[in-house]
Design a protein around this motif. Structure first.
Motif, mmCIF file in Angstrom:
data_model
loop_
_atom_site.group_PDB
_atom_site.id
_atom_site.type_symbol
_atom_site.label_atom_id
_atom_site.label_comp_id
_atom_site.label_asym_id
_atom_site.label_seq_id
_atom_site.Cartn_x
_atom_site.Cartn_y
_atom_site.Cartn_z
ATOM 1 N N THR A 194 0.777 -1.183 -0.228
ATOM 2 C CA THR A 194 0.063 0.098 0.066
ATOM 3 C C THR A 194 0.924 1.209 -0.030
ATOM 4 O O THR A 194 0.604 2.270 -0.630
ATOM 5 C CB THR A 194 -0.846 -0.152 1.232
ATOM 6 O OG1 THR A 194 -1.826 -1.122 1.079
ATOM 7 C CG2 THR A 194 -1.787 1.206 1.236
ATOM 8 N N ILE A 195 2.121 1.400 0.686
ATOM 9 C CA ILE A 195 2.706 2.422 0.957
ATOM 10 C C ILE A 195 3.673 2.718 -0.129
ATOM 11 O O ILE A 195 3.564 3.720 -0.825
ATOM 12 C CB ILE A 195 3.709 2.404 2.161
ATOM 13 C CG1 ILE A 195 2.678 2.385 3.340
ATOM 14 C CG2 ILE A 195 4.568 3.275 2.225
ATOM 15 C CD1 ILE A 195 3.514 2.175 4.618
ATOM 16 N N ILE A 196 3.983 1.559 -0.979
ATOM 17 C CA ILE A 196 5.075 1.810 -2.134
ATOM 18 C C ILE A 196 4.200 2.011 -3.358
ATOM 19 O O ILE A 196 4.548 3.084 -3.736
ATOM 20 C CB ILE A 196 5.692 0.280 -2.424
ATOM 21 C CG1 ILE A 196 6.684 -0.043 -1.182
ATOM 22 C CG2 ILE A 196 6.353 0.178 -3.623
ATOM 23 C CD1 ILE A 196 7.431 -1.355 -1.348
ATOM 24 N N THR A 197 2.927 1.546 -3.520
ATOM 25 C CA THR A 197 2.153 1.650 -4.546
ATOM 26 C C THR A 197 1.535 3.146 -4.431
ATOM 27 O O THR A 197 1.548 4.082 -5.340
ATOM 28 C CB THR A 197 0.951 0.910 -4.663
ATOM 29 O OG1 THR A 197 1.274 -0.446 -4.687
ATOM 30 C CG2 THR A 197 0.270 1.197 -5.869
ATOM 31 N N PHE A 198 1.273 3.854 -3.287
ATOM 32 C CA PHE A 198 1.020 5.170 -3.135
ATOM 33 C C PHE A 198 1.978 5.976 -3.319
ATOM 34 O O PHE A 198 1.706 7.033 -4.252
ATOM 35 C CB PHE A 198 0.441 5.454 -1.544
ATOM 36 C CG PHE A 198 0.260 6.822 -1.116
ATOM 37 C CD1 PHE A 198 -1.002 7.246 -1.791
ATOM 38 C CD2 PHE A 198 1.283 7.619 -0.743
ATOM 39 C CE1 PHE A 198 -1.174 8.621 -1.252
ATOM 40 C CE2 PHE A 198 0.738 8.826 -0.435
ATOM 41 C CZ PHE A 198 -0.388 9.606 -0.770
ATOM 42 N N VAL A 199 3.284 5.869 -3.075
ATOM 43 C CA VAL A 199 4.500 6.685 -3.301
ATOM 44 C C VAL A 199 4.596 6.672 -4.838
ATOM 45 O O VAL A 199 4.650 7.716 -5.487
ATOM 46 C CB VAL A 199 6.006 6.198 -2.786
ATOM 47 C CG1 VAL A 199 7.010 6.920 -3.143
ATOM 48 C CG2 VAL A 199 5.498 6.583 -1.229
ATOM 49 N N ILE A 200 4.595 5.507 -5.498
ATOM 50 C CA ILE A 200 4.798 5.389 -7.194
ATOM 51 C C ILE A 200 3.712 6.176 -7.806
ATOM 52 O O ILE A 200 3.774 7.250 -8.824
ATOM 53 C CB ILE A 200 4.628 4.124 -7.500
ATOM 54 C CG1 ILE A 200 5.950 3.250 -6.860
ATOM 55 C CG2 ILE A 200 4.775 3.753 -8.801
ATOM 56 C CD1 ILE A 200 6.043 2.041 -7.245
ATOM 57 N N ALA A 201 2.297 5.992 -7.246
ATOM 58 C CA ALA A 201 1.247 6.849 -7.926
ATOM 59 C C ALA A 201 1.425 8.215 -7.670
ATOM 60 O O ALA A 201 0.962 9.064 -8.526
ATOM 61 C CB ALA A 201 -0.009 6.173 -7.276
ATOM 62 N N GLU A 202 1.615 8.599 -6.504
ATOM 63 C CA GLU A 202 1.838 10.070 -5.940
ATOM 64 C C GLU A 202 2.771 10.779 -6.928
ATOM 65 O O GLU A 202 2.627 11.962 -7.495
ATOM 66 C CB GLU A 202 1.987 10.021 -4.731
ATOM 67 C CG GLU A 202 1.900 11.567 -3.950
ATOM 68 C CD GLU A 202 0.525 12.142 -4.133
ATOM 69 O OE1 GLU A 202 0.241 13.305 -3.810
ATOM 70 O OE2 GLU A 202 -0.559 11.338 -4.107
ATOM 71 N N SER A 203 3.775 10.125 -6.984
ATOM 72 C CA SER A 203 5.008 10.774 -7.727
ATOM 73 C C SER A 203 4.860 10.820 -9.195
ATOM 74 O O SER A 203 5.246 11.647 -10.028
ATOM 75 C CB SER A 203 6.289 9.866 -7.449
ATOM 76 O OG SER A 203 6.107 8.566 -7.770
ATOM 77 N N SER A 204 4.046 9.695 -9.847
ATOM 78 C CA SER A 204 3.692 9.740 -11.513
ATOM 79 C C SER A 204 2.260 10.338 -11.676
ATOM 80 O O SER A 204 1.859 10.355 -12.900
ATOM 81 C CB SER A 204 3.911 8.265 -11.783
ATOM 82 O OG SER A 204 2.899 7.454 -11.176
ATOM 83 N N ASN A 211 -7.864 -1.433 -5.594
ATOM 84 C CA ASN A 211 -8.039 -2.006 -3.930
ATOM 85 C C ASN A 211 -6.615 -2.056 -3.485
ATOM 86 O O ASN A 211 -6.797 -2.719 -2.347
ATOM 87 C CB ASN A 211 -8.699 -3.368 -4.194
ATOM 88 C CG ASN A 211 -9.968 -3.129 -4.604
ATOM 89 O OD1 ASN A 211 -11.102 -2.531 -3.770
ATOM 90 N ND2 ASN A 211 -10.548 -3.637 -5.828
ATOM 91 N N ILE A 212 -5.694 -1.333 -4.107
ATOM 92 C CA ILE A 212 -4.355 -1.459 -3.420
ATOM 93 C C ILE A 212 -4.170 -0.313 -2.692
ATOM 94 O O ILE A 212 -3.603 -0.854 -1.477
ATOM 95 C CB ILE A 212 -3.264 -1.880 -4.553
ATOM 96 C CG1 ILE A 212 -3.628 -3.007 -5.226
ATOM 97 C CG2 ILE A 212 -1.666 -1.799 -3.949
ATOM 98 C CD1 ILE A 212 -2.510 -3.190 -6.418
ATOM 99 N N THR A 213 -4.114 0.725 -3.220
ATOM 100 C CA THR A 213 -3.438 1.969 -2.229
ATOM 101 C C THR A 213 -4.676 3.005 -2.194
ATOM 102 O O THR A 213 -5.577 2.981 -3.188
ATOM 103 C CB THR A 213 -2.194 2.226 -2.910
ATOM 104 O OG1 THR A 213 -1.799 3.208 -1.945
ATOM 105 C CG2 THR A 213 -2.311 3.045 -4.112
ATOM 106 N N TYR A 214 -4.289 3.896 -1.701
ATOM 107 C CA TYR A 214 -5.046 4.968 -1.568
ATOM 108 C C TYR A 214 -5.017 6.058 -2.456
ATOM 109 O O TYR A 214 -3.806 6.148 -2.909
ATOM 110 C CB TYR A 214 -5.297 5.689 0.079
ATOM 111 C CG TYR A 214 -5.816 4.677 1.124
ATOM 112 C CD1 TYR A 214 -7.167 4.597 1.318
ATOM 113 C CD2 TYR A 214 -4.782 3.946 1.851
ATOM 114 C CE1 TYR A 214 -7.790 3.600 2.245
ATOM 115 C CE2 TYR A 214 -5.349 3.001 2.796
ATOM 116 C CZ TYR A 214 -6.697 2.784 2.795
ATOM 117 O OH TYR A 214 -7.253 1.915 3.685
ATOM 118 N N ALA A 215 -5.866 7.435 -2.484
ATOM 119 C CA ALA A 215 -5.788 8.150 -3.385
ATOM 120 C C ALA A 215 -5.069 9.510 -2.962
ATOM 121 O O ALA A 215 -4.894 10.621 -3.653
ATOM 122 C CB ALA A 215 -6.898 8.527 -4.183
#
Length: 326
Positions: free
Chosen positions: A35-45, A71-75
């Motif tokens: 959840t944390i890693i996917t959030f960082v990637i989605a937030e940076s891109s 259903n993986i990470t938050y927005a």
């Protein structure tokens, strides 16, 4: 059977304060890390909108991948913080109760039933002009944990605090956090949270919890991966060994008296029954109110008295002993 299953599901595994907080819950650890890693990637891109769960995009444009990525990470950072603070402790607890293998089956069942429920609700109750259901985050699993917490966690303090004559238990505090997180984006998060809770209700009240299981081959792969990357090793004791360098060699050169002290510190000796009885007598007898509260939960009076004495009249520890059979 139902009472025994509730007691078994409500039991908690005692973990020492010097051990990792997520010890015994590798799937929960994997969920937190992903959840944390996917959030960082989605937030940076700036890719939250491309991976979020969008019922219209799934139904009308065939973007099936959103069933998983949504259903993986938050927005948002606020959703991430509130979701982790209020949900991780429940995930950790019930993974320990289910076992990691059964917990994976539970998550898969909640995801499958929950996503189908969200799509059905979006198509029947919402117009195309409303934009369907749009959310990003493990709200299905969040709702499932809400149901487990509500159904299988006993109230230890029914009168924990009161407001204008109305009394609330200690569970009310976590209820507030759970409802805040589940309603973060209005109906877009209330719907998946509710569908997740409904899926958990179906799983625990039907034969699904007995029939749904993963193949042994997949379970073996997951166990191998978990032991290598996710499972924390138990705290070790520096044992004497011949040769080598570092602390091990120093321990190997220790004298007989030092080695005896190390062994005594590593493996505490059990106290004799007479000393244990004297320790019990040093504390006042268990309060009758605590005895009555625990016996009302279905436990025998003698077992309640013994658990309270062993817990030094601490109600929560006594309840944990009774629930775990300690």
């Amino acid at each position: 059977d139902r009472q025994s299953s509730i007691i078994m599901a409500a039991s908690s595994t005692a973990v020492g304060s010097n051990q990792p907080w997520l010890l015994g819950s590798p799937i929960t650890k994997l969920i937190v890390i992903s959840t944390i890693i996917t959030f960082v990637i989605a937030e940076s891109s700036k890719a939250h909108s491309e991976i979020a769960f969008d019922s219209n995009a799934i139904v009308y444009h065939g973007e099936i991948y959103r069933l998983i990525t949504g259903n993986i990470t938050y927005a948002s950072t606020g959703e991430l913080i509130i979701g982790l603070l209020s949900g991780v402790s429940i995930l950790r607890r019930f993974e320990r109760e289910f076992g990691s293998r059964k917990f994976v089956c539970f998550i898969f069942t909640v995801w499958f039933l929950g996503t189908m429920g969200v799509i059905v609700v979006a198509q029947l109750a919402m117009d195309d002009e409303d934009g369907g259901v749009w959310y990003s985050g493990p709200y299905l699993l969040f709702g499932a944990c809400f149901w487990l917490f509500h159904q299988y966690t006993p109230r230890l303090h029914p009168h924990f605090f009161g407001i204008t004559g109305f009394y609330f238990s200690e569970k009310s505090i976590l209820y507030c956090f759970l409802m805040q997180a589940g309603a973060y984006r209005g109906w877009n998060t209330i719907i998946p949270t509710t569908c997740g809770a409904a899926a958990a209700c179906i799983y625990t009240n039907t034969k699904l919890h007995r029939t749904v299981d993963m193949p042994n081959s997949i379970a073996n792969i997951m166990a191998s991966f978990g032991e290598r990357f996710l499972v924390d090793a138990p705290p070790g004791v520096m044992a004497p060994r011949p040769g080598g360098g570092g602390r091990g060699a120093a321990a190997g050169r220790a004298g007989p008296r030092q080695r005896q002290q190390q062994q005594q510190q590593a493996v505490p000796r059990a106290q004799p029954q007479q000393q244990q009885q004297q320790r019990y007598e040093a504390f006042p007898p268990p309060p009758e109110a605590s005895v009555e509260q625990l016996t009302n939960m279905g436990f025998e009076r003698e077992a309640v008295l013994r658990a309270l004495r062993e817990s030094h009249n601490n109600l929560e520890r006594a309840a944990d002993r009774l629930l775990t059979g300690g």
